[in-house]
Structures are given as C-alpha cells and as structure tokens.
Design a protein around this motif. Structure first.
Motif, mmCIF file in Angstrom:
data_model
loop_
_atom_site.group_PDB
_atom_site.id
_atom_site.type_symbol
_atom_site.label_atom_id
_atom_site.label_comp_id
_atom_site.label_asym_id
_atom_site.label_seq_id
_atom_site.Cartn_x
_atom_site.Cartn_y
_atom_site.Cartn_z
ATOM 1 N N PHE A 1 0.816 -1.211 0.000
ATOM 2 C CA PHE A 1 0.000 0.000 0.000
ATOM 3 C C PHE A 1 0.857 1.271 0.000
ATOM 4 C CE2 PHE A 1 -1.134 3.477 2.702
ATOM 5 C CZ PHE A 1 -2.299 3.914 2.122
ATOM 6 N N SER A 2 0.621 2.187 -0.910
ATOM 7 C CA SER A 2 1.162 3.550 -0.878
ATOM 8 C C SER A 2 0.836 4.237 -2.199
ATOM 9 C CB SER A 2 2.686 3.541 -0.690
ATOM 10 O OG SER A 2 3.208 4.839 -0.898
ATOM 11 N N ALA A 3 0.214 5.417 -2.087
ATOM 12 C CA ALA A 3 -0.104 6.172 -3.308
ATOM 13 C C ALA A 3 1.104 6.990 -3.755
ATOM 14 C CB ALA A 3 -1.281 7.094 -3.035
ATOM 15 N N GLY A 4 2.039 7.207 -2.797
ATOM 16 C CA GLY A 4 3.189 8.060 -3.104
ATOM 17 C C GLY A 4 2.971 9.501 -2.667
ATOM 18 N N THR A 5 1.907 9.739 -1.919
ATOM 19 C CA THR A 5 1.613 11.125 -1.495
ATOM 20 C C THR A 5 2.698 11.654 -0.559
ATOM 21 O OG1 THR A 5 -0.681 10.413 -1.484
ATOM 22 C CG2 THR A 5 -0.235 12.603 -0.580
ATOM 23 N N ARG A 6 3.056 10.848 0.428
ATOM 24 C CA ARG A 6 4.061 11.286 1.412
ATOM 25 C C ARG A 6 5.366 11.672 0.708
ATOM 26 N NH1 ARG A 6 2.583 12.038 5.938
ATOM 27 N NH2 ARG A 6 2.633 10.167 7.168
ATOM 28 N N GLY A 7 5.827 10.792 -0.176
ATOM 29 C CA GLY A 7 7.118 11.028 -0.825
ATOM 30 C C GLY A 7 7.070 12.222 -1.768
ATOM 31 N N LEU B 1 13.275 7.565 3.721
ATOM 32 C CA LEU B 1 12.817 6.285 3.166
ATOM 33 C C LEU B 1 11.325 6.078 3.430
ATOM 34 C CD1 LEU B 1 15.987 4.279 4.289
ATOM 35 C CD2 LEU B 1 15.584 5.439 2.106
ATOM 36 N N ALA B 2 10.509 6.730 2.585
ATOM 37 C CA ALA B 2 9.060 6.695 2.803
ATOM 38 C C ALA B 2 8.368 5.616 1.969
ATOM 39 C CB ALA B 2 8.463 8.060 2.465
ATOM 40 N N ALA B 3 9.105 4.939 1.087
ATOM 41 C CA ALA B 3 8.470 3.895 0.265
ATOM 42 C C ALA B 3 7.967 2.766 1.159
ATOM 43 C CB ALA B 3 9.475 3.345 -0.750
ATOM 44 N N ALA B 4 6.908 2.113 0.716
ATOM 45 C CA ALA B 4 6.362 0.968 1.451
ATOM 46 C C ALA B 4 6.953 -0.287 0.810
ATOM 47 C CB ALA B 4 4.855 0.972 1.365
ATOM 48 N N VAL B 5 7.930 -0.859 1.487
ATOM 49 C CA VAL B 5 8.726 -1.944 0.887
ATOM 50 C C VAL B 5 8.272 -3.290 1.441
ATOM 51 C CG1 VAL B 5 11.072 -2.805 0.543
ATOM 52 C CG2 VAL B 5 10.659 -0.346 0.729
ATOM 53 N N SER B 6 8.053 -4.217 0.548
ATOM 54 C CA SER B 6 7.594 -5.544 0.949
ATOM 55 C C SER B 6 8.572 -6.191 1.938
ATOM 56 C CB SER B 6 7.494 -6.416 -0.301
ATOM 57 O OG SER B 6 7.242 -7.729 0.088
ATOM 58 N N SER C 1 13.961 6.677 8.482
ATOM 59 C CA SER C 1 13.094 5.639 7.920
ATOM 60 C C SER C 1 11.671 5.863 8.426
ATOM 61 C CB SER C 1 13.584 4.240 8.305
ATOM 62 O OG SER C 1 13.401 4.018 9.688
ATOM 63 N N PHE C 2 10.705 5.291 7.736
ATOM 64 C CA PHE C 2 9.298 5.388 8.157
ATOM 65 C C PHE C 2 8.831 4.032 8.652
ATOM 66 C CE2 PHE C 2 7.313 9.460 7.128
ATOM 67 C CZ PHE C 2 8.374 10.093 6.489
ATOM 68 N N LYS C 3 7.925 4.067 9.613
ATOM 69 C CA LYS C 3 7.322 2.822 10.112
ATOM 70 C C LYS C 3 5.811 3.004 10.061
ATOM 71 C CE LYS C 3 9.033 -0.381 11.822
ATOM 72 N NZ LYS C 3 9.298 -1.569 11.031
ATOM 73 N N LEU C 4 5.173 2.154 9.260
ATOM 74 C CA LEU C 4 3.711 2.200 9.154
ATOM 75 C C LEU C 4 3.128 1.061 9.963
ATOM 76 C CD1 LEU C 4 1.079 3.222 7.702
ATOM 77 C CD2 LEU C 4 1.554 1.516 5.960
ATOM 78 N N GLU C 5 2.165 1.368 10.826
ATOM 79 C CA GLU C 5 1.472 0.320 11.571
ATOM 80 C C GLU C 5 -0.034 0.570 11.503
ATOM 81 O OE1 GLU C 5 2.680 -2.406 12.679
ATOM 82 O OE2 GLU C 5 4.817 -1.941 12.608
ATOM 83 N N GLY D 1 7.151 7.373 12.808
ATOM 84 C CA GLY D 1 6.069 6.394 12.925
ATOM 85 C C GLY D 1 4.766 7.022 12.470
ATOM 86 N N ASN D 2 3.988 6.246 11.697
ATOM 87 C CA ASN D 2 2.657 6.732 11.336
ATOM 88 C C ASN D 2 1.649 5.598 11.330
ATOM 89 O OD1 ASN D 2 3.274 7.499 7.739
ATOM 90 N ND2 ASN D 2 3.870 5.735 8.966
ATOM 91 N N ASP D 3 0.434 5.947 11.812
ATOM 92 C CA ASP D 3 -0.663 5.006 11.822
ATOM 93 C C ASP D 3 -1.403 5.160 10.488
ATOM 94 O OD1 ASP D 3 -2.807 3.503 13.711
ATOM 95 O OD2 ASP D 3 -3.808 4.872 12.321
ATOM 96 N N ARG E 1 -4.240 7.695 10.473
ATOM 97 C CA ARG E 1 -3.983 9.032 11.015
ATOM 98 C C ARG E 1 -2.780 9.699 10.336
ATOM 99 N NH1 ARG E 1 -6.705 9.727 15.630
ATOM 100 N NH2 ARG E 1 -5.258 11.236 16.503
ATOM 101 N N ARG E 2 -2.211 9.034 9.320
ATOM 102 C CA ARG E 2 -0.917 9.461 8.783
ATOM 103 C C ARG E 2 -0.928 10.839 8.150
ATOM 104 N NH1 ARG E 2 -3.371 6.734 4.878
ATOM 105 N NH2 ARG E 2 -2.845 7.070 2.671
ATOM 106 N N LYS E 3 -2.105 11.317 7.732
ATOM 107 C CA LYS E 3 -2.143 12.619 7.055
ATOM 108 C C LYS E 3 -2.137 13.773 8.044
ATOM 109 C CE LYS E 3 -3.911 11.064 2.752
ATOM 110 N NZ LYS E 3 -3.006 11.084 1.672
#
Ligand code: PAZ
Length: 351
Positions: free
Chosen positions: A67-73, A187-192, A239-243, A267-269, A272-274
């Motif tokens: 998941f990631s639209a690329g908005t953050r980056g 490093l905001a990409a969502a990496v598998s 780095s980013f951590k998505l939970e 860290g972002n939920d 609530r990340r926006k």
C-alpha cells in the motif's frame, strides 16, 4: 514440491538475485547528478516513495503489492526542494510525483480546468486557456516547477518490484557516499517484507486447475543495517514505520533504531498518517569523563527506554472541506522543516 524458506543476508540477496536491466544506466545518471550537486555544495536527499511489488511468476501476470499512493514522498520532495535541497526522487512507476501530484487524474483531472475559447474570427484556430479560478494555484505550482528544472535540482528514478528497489537503493546510496554528512535518506516507500526468490518462481502464469494457491515467501533482507554501516556511513538516515495497531508504533520504531542505529524513525498510523506522525530518535547519552567507568546506575539509566529515546509528536488540524490537490496545510511541510533543522544541527555537531 515444498522447499524451506531461506533467510537471506543482504550479501546473499545480491549474490543470488539479478539486477534490473536498467541499473547501470540509472546509476550513471545518478552519479552525474550527485557530482554536480556536490560541486555546488548542496545538501542532497534521497526520497523513496510508493509501494514495491512482488511478482509471483517470471512472465509476470500476478503480483503482490504494498500500500502507498506516493503522497508522502511526492509532497515531501516538493518541500525539500523549497528548502534548497537537491532531491533524488526514487518512486514506484506511475505513483504520484512532485508538482504533477496536484493534478492527479482521479482527484483533480487537468482537463477539467482547461477552457476552449471561441475563435476571434471565422476559420481561426480556437485557443486553450486555464479556467480563471484555477489560475492562481497553477501559476504557483508551475513557477516552482520551472525554477527547479532551471536549477536542475530534481532527479527522478523509478522502480516496480522489491528487487528493483533493493538494487537501486544500494547503488544510489553508494553514489551518495561522496556527500558525506550532506546526504539525507528519507525512506518513505512501502517496501515488501517478503519476496519470492527468482529460483522459486514459476516461469509461466500459475494455473488455477490445482485448486487453492499456497505460496511460501522468504524474508527480504534488512537493508537498513548495511545502508547505515557500509553503503553510506556518513549519511543522515530517516526511515518510516507504518502500523495499523497504534500500540505497536512506538515499540517497533524503537526496535528499528536499536537494530540499525540510524538517526530517526518516523512512525505513522495508517488512518492518522495525514495529520499525525511521531519522530522517534535516540537521546544522546552524556559522555563520561575519561577514565571513569560506567556505573551500574548509569547503565540502567541509559537502557531504560524512557531515557534512551525521544518522541516528538507532530500534528496538524484536518480541514473540514479539503480542496482537491490543494489542501490548506500538509503535514509534510512540518515534517520536512523539522528534519531540515535536525540535519543542520547534526552536521554542525558531528565531528
Ligand atoms: O504514499 P502514502 O502517502 O499513501 O503513504 C505513505 C506511507 C504510509 C507508505 C509512509 O508514510 C510510510 O510509512 N512508509 C513506510 C512503510 C513501511 O513501514 O514499510
């Protein structure tokens, strides 16, 4: 046939998985860009953005996506450019990009703000103009976009698969090593976290005739460790951590800092990340005078998590009626301002 999952170290990964065919060409372009920015004395940030895919077949028909639209980056890249950084924007092909993100085909399609003006005389070619109420926004975006192009401070690169991403990240970070402390990694990409090694992939489209599908994936190597220790030892790494479970956010961010020893985890939920993120970093521990042994009390103090880490929550108000493509306030503006400040302080205070 059942084969055991393998745990790859970064070294084993790169020794067994093939590089993308465009790697050499991409690296040469990055090298030219980095050398030019280095000569100009700029800070350079690598922004990674969007999600990686994991193909299930060599002739790929099916894949898993992150998941990631690329908005953050894309949004952050614009604020870094405004702050005077040069940006290497490494993003998932077709995800959002700086500047053009304001005119995403789904939320703010650009054809909707163009008018066809009636021709002045019969037979003349009709002219196209921008709808009056869209002009100011477009002028602002276009002005910065043209300035960035004239300065040559934005370089874009694309990835699709997690394999493309890992090879590119290693190569780009090695090129950025010459910048030493002036390099930042965002490093905001969502990496598998999991992948299917090439050796275990089916060559052709997986057939449905056998009923249910069982896939066992291997773990993607933890590349933050070699990034910090080997590929670009002088850089400032975020780095980013998505939970999705808010209770995991802080423990996972702290665990990453302990494991990899980089500067900041944001860290972002998911939901609530926006409007809310948390910066987690290690507190500098007071140096002991030479010759003085660490006392048990000092060691206990430093290893108590409440003393070892600092947490900084950043929040913005969410507007009730957001304008498509142009929200009143973007949290990335504050994230980038805070990082630019920390990076400058870190450069000044690190010998
Ligand atoms: O691209 P986007 O704005 O939709 O989402 C950004 C994000 C949530 C993918 C990013 O902020 C992030 O947390 N990236 C790291 C994801 C991870 O933990 O792998």
């Amino acid at each position: 046939m059942h084969t055991e999952p393998t745990t790859f170290s970064a070294e084993e990964y790169f020794a067994t998985q093939p590089p993308p065919s465009t790697l050499q060409h991409d690296v040469e372009k990055v090298r030219e860009f980095v050398e030019r920015q280095n000569r100009d004395g700029r800070q350079v940030v690598l922004v990674t953005s969007g999600g990686t895919t994991v193909p299930l077949e060599l002739n790929v028909v099916r894949f898993l996506d992150n998941f990631s639209a690329g908005t953050r980056g894309a949004t952050s890249a614009e604020y870094f450019l405004k702050a005077g950084y040069a940006v290497i924007f490494m993003h998932r092909q077709f995800s959002l990009q700086p500047f053009s993100r304001h005119y995403s085909h789904s939320t703010n399609p650009f054809l909707d703000f163009l008018d066809i003006d009636a021709p002045e005389s019969e037979g003349a070619t009709p002219r196209i103009s921008v709808t009056p109420n869209k002009r100011e926004d477009l002028l602002q975006v276009l002005t910065v976009y043209k300035k960035v192009h004239a300065l040559g401070t934005l370089h874009t690169l694309t990835f699709v698969t997690v394999n493309d991403y890992l090879w590119l990240l290693r190569a780009v970070s090695q090129e950025m090593a010459i910048l030493k402390r002036r390099a930042m990694f965002y490093l905001a990409a969502a990496v598998s976290d999991f992948f299917l090694p090439r050796q275990k992939m089916s060559e052709h489209k997986i057939q449905s005739g056998k009923g249910s599908l069982h896939i066992e994936m291997d773990q993607v190597p933890k590349i933050l460790k070699p990034l910090v220790d080997e590929w670009t030892p002088g850089g400032y790494i975020v780095s980013f951590k998505l939970e999705t479970d808010p209770n995991l956010l802080l423990p996972k961010a702290k665990q990453a800092l302990d494991r990899y020893g980089h500067q900041v985890v944001i860290g972002n939920d998911l939901h609530r990340r926006k409007f809310e993120v948390v910066f987690v970093s290690k507190k500098p521990q007071p140096a002991l005078p030479p010759g003085i042994e660490q006392t048990e009390a000092a060691i206990a103090h430093a290893s108590d998590a409440s003393n070892a880490f600092s947490e900084y929550w950043l929040r913005i108000d969410i507007p009730e009626t957001p304008t498509p493509g142009f929200p009143a306030k973007e949290i990335e503006e504050d994230i980038v301002a805070e990082l630019v400040r920390r990076h400058a302080e870190w450069i000044a205070n690190t010998p």
